[in-house]
Design a protein around this motif. Structure first.
Motif, mmCIF file in Angstrom:
data_model
loop_
_atom_site.group_PDB
_atom_site.id
_atom_site.type_symbol
_atom_site.label_atom_id
_atom_site.label_comp_id
_atom_site.label_asym_id
_atom_site.label_seq_id
_atom_site.Cartn_x
_atom_site.Cartn_y
_atom_site.Cartn_z
ATOM 1 N N UNK A 106 39.151 34.912 43.504
ATOM 2 C CA UNK A 106 39.141 34.717 45.010
ATOM 3 C C UNK A 106 40.485 34.472 45.554
ATOM 4 N N UNK A 107 41.367 33.909 44.771
ATOM 5 C CA UNK A 107 42.616 33.391 45.111
ATOM 6 C C UNK A 107 43.872 34.375 45.004
ATOM 7 N N UNK A 108 43.441 35.380 44.226
ATOM 8 C CA UNK A 108 44.492 36.676 43.854
ATOM 9 C C UNK A 108 44.315 37.868 44.436
ATOM 10 N N UNK A 109 45.055 38.350 45.544
ATOM 11 C CA UNK A 109 44.541 39.529 46.080
ATOM 12 C C UNK A 109 44.503 40.854 45.144
ATOM 13 N N UNK A 110 45.398 40.895 44.020
ATOM 14 C CA UNK A 110 45.076 42.078 43.155
ATOM 15 C C UNK A 110 43.773 41.790 42.133
ATOM 16 N N UNK A 111 43.537 40.803 41.764
ATOM 17 C CA UNK A 111 42.257 40.440 40.914
ATOM 18 C C UNK A 111 41.180 40.722 41.939
ATOM 19 N N UNK A 112 40.989 40.346 43.476
ATOM 20 C CA UNK A 112 40.207 40.263 44.140
ATOM 21 C C UNK A 112 39.858 41.926 44.234
ATOM 22 N N UNK A 113 41.095 42.815 44.414
ATOM 23 C CA UNK A 113 40.669 44.212 44.592
ATOM 24 C C UNK A 113 39.982 44.774 43.471
ATOM 25 N N UNK A 114 40.423 44.223 42.281
ATOM 26 C CA UNK A 114 39.896 44.990 40.981
ATOM 27 C C UNK A 114 38.320 44.627 41.022
ATOM 28 N N UNK A 115 37.890 43.315 41.181
ATOM 29 C CA UNK A 115 36.665 42.718 41.448
ATOM 30 C C UNK A 115 35.929 43.470 42.306
ATOM 31 N N UNK A 116 36.476 43.727 43.385
ATOM 32 C CA UNK A 116 35.721 44.502 44.480
ATOM 33 C C UNK A 116 35.405 45.815 44.249
ATOM 34 N N UNK A 117 36.121 46.495 43.669
ATOM 35 C CA UNK A 117 36.112 47.862 42.957
ATOM 36 C C UNK A 117 34.904 47.907 41.994
ATOM 37 N N UNK A 118 34.711 46.991 41.057
ATOM 38 C CA UNK A 118 33.767 46.919 40.126
ATOM 39 C C UNK A 118 32.560 46.559 40.818
ATOM 40 N N UNK A 119 32.602 45.843 41.727
ATOM 41 C CA UNK A 119 31.240 45.565 42.430
ATOM 42 C C UNK A 119 30.838 46.796 43.436
ATOM 43 N N UNK A 120 31.886 47.379 44.083
ATOM 44 C CA UNK A 120 31.539 48.615 45.041
ATOM 45 C C UNK A 120 31.278 49.881 44.283
ATOM 46 N N UNK A 121 31.699 49.890 42.785
ATOM 47 C CA UNK A 121 31.176 50.908 41.865
ATOM 48 C C UNK A 121 29.616 50.766 41.476
ATOM 49 N N UNK A 122 29.559 49.542 41.294
ATOM 50 C CA UNK A 122 28.013 49.235 40.937
ATOM 51 C C UNK A 122 27.012 49.378 42.044
ATOM 52 N N UNK A 123 27.459 49.158 43.432
ATOM 53 C CA UNK A 123 26.634 49.256 44.344
ATOM 54 C C UNK A 123 26.292 50.903 44.614
ATOM 55 N N UNK A 124 27.445 51.832 44.394
ATOM 56 C CA UNK A 124 27.218 53.010 44.680
ATOM 57 C C UNK A 124 26.093 53.852 43.479
ATOM 58 N N UNK A 125 26.216 53.108 42.146
ATOM 59 C CA UNK A 125 25.332 53.523 41.188
ATOM 60 C C UNK A 125 23.987 53.039 41.342
ATOM 61 N N UNK A 126 24.106 51.563 41.419
ATOM 62 C CA UNK A 126 22.565 50.857 41.462
ATOM 63 C C UNK A 126 22.158 50.882 42.584
ATOM 64 N N UNK A 127 22.476 50.616 43.833
ATOM 65 C CA UNK A 127 21.852 50.343 45.158
ATOM 66 C C UNK A 127 20.915 49.400 44.857
ATOM 67 N N UNK A 128 19.535 49.575 45.284
ATOM 68 C CA UNK A 128 18.626 48.547 45.188
ATOM 69 C C UNK A 128 17.386 48.900 44.044
ATOM 70 N N UNK A 129 18.015 49.582 43.150
ATOM 71 C CA UNK A 129 17.186 50.036 41.981
ATOM 72 C C UNK A 129 16.967 48.603 40.996
ATOM 73 N N UNK A 130 15.662 48.422 41.028
ATOM 74 C CA UNK A 130 15.313 47.322 40.214
ATOM 75 C C UNK A 130 15.649 47.245 38.939
#
Length: 270
Positions: free
Chosen positions: A93-117
């Motif tokens: 939350x406090x580090x802009x670079x770590x924030x970007x890496x984490x956001x990318x992981x979550x974005x990658x997951x969203x593209x792959x998983x979407x709302x697939x249970x």
């Protein structure tokens, strides 16, 4: 109005979740996207969230995670009631670079998983663990690379990393071939002049990371040069075979431009 035309699947459901993002909706409300372990990525309508002293404010901060209670809709918006055992990845939350890496992981997951249970139940723990490791200071570039390698199958690309795609050889010098959908041993490099021409060390770690279990990973000791070479190889695979755009990736590439210059400088000396 169409946002609210949704069919309730489950009311009063408890689930694990990670807050991905939030955005304004109308004057006092918010739309909060949460990765859930049971329903995938869901957007929750939070009424009155921008009022001072709003009771749910602390549990919907970006990169918060824990247990949530709410109503899940199959189409449109879901609704959040409360949360418990909520924590936050403070370093992310406090580090802009770590924030970007984490956001990318979550974005990658969203593209792959979407709302697939089903995919959510299979991948939630891996994504959660990846964020935990990034927050703990493990090389974020390598954590992202692990997730990229292991998520390729979710995008219909499932490279064979264990043995040569032609002869099955498991002990040789290898290179990656997009045409053959996996690795080629040295005896068959002539079959693909457009293979990635990766050096032996990069190939070794690509194969190693493809099978690593994040739950038992505590640290990764790789040089900056090798980490960048792994990233560059995966960039090619994703660009050519997946064609995925995740906004955080552009930011990461811009922020690591110095690293790319560093890599080129090293290559000239070898």
């Amino acid at each position: 109005t169409t946002l609210f035309r949704s069919v309730v699947l489950h009311q009063g459901e408890e689930f694990s979740g990670i807050v991905v993002s939030k955005r304004d909706y109308k004057e006092r409300d918010l739309l909060v996207k949460i990765l859930t372990n049971r329903y995938g990525y869901k957007t929750f309508y939070i009424r009155g969230a921008k009022k001072r002293g709003f009771r749910l404010g602390a549990i919907i901060l970006p990169f918060s995670h824990g247990r949530y209670l709410g109503s899940i809709n199959d189409d449109g918006l879901s609704y959040l009631s409360t949360g418990k055992e909520i924590d936050q990845y403070q370093n992310i939350f406090n580090d802009i670079m770590l924030n970007a890496y984490a956001s990318y992981v979550l974005g990658l997951g969203e593209a792959a998983i979407k709302d697939d249970c089903i995919l959510a139940s299979q991948w939630y723990r891996k994504i959660e663990r990846a964020l935990q490791l990034i927050d703990q200071g493990v090389n974020p570039l390598i954590i992202v690379s692990i997730m990229e390698i292991q998520m390729l199958e979710l995008f219909g690309v499932a490279p064979e990393w264990r043995f040569c795609a032609v002869c099955g050889n498991q002990r040789s010098s290898f290179d990656y071939s997009e045409s053959y959908g996996g690795i080629l041993c040295k005896n068959h490099w002539h079959l693909d002049q457009n293979r990635l021409h990766l050096d032996e060390k990069t190939m070794y770690f690509l194969r190693y990371l493809s099978d690593i279990d994040l739950d038992v990973l505590e640290s990764v000791n790789l040089s900056e040069k090798t980490s960048i070479k792994i990233k560059r190889a995966l960039d090619v695979i994703y660009d050519d075979q997946v064609g995925l755009y995740v906004p955080a990736k552009k930011f990461l590439n811009e922020m690591t431009s110095f690293d790319f210059a560093f890599e080129k400088g090293l290559d000239k000396t070898e």
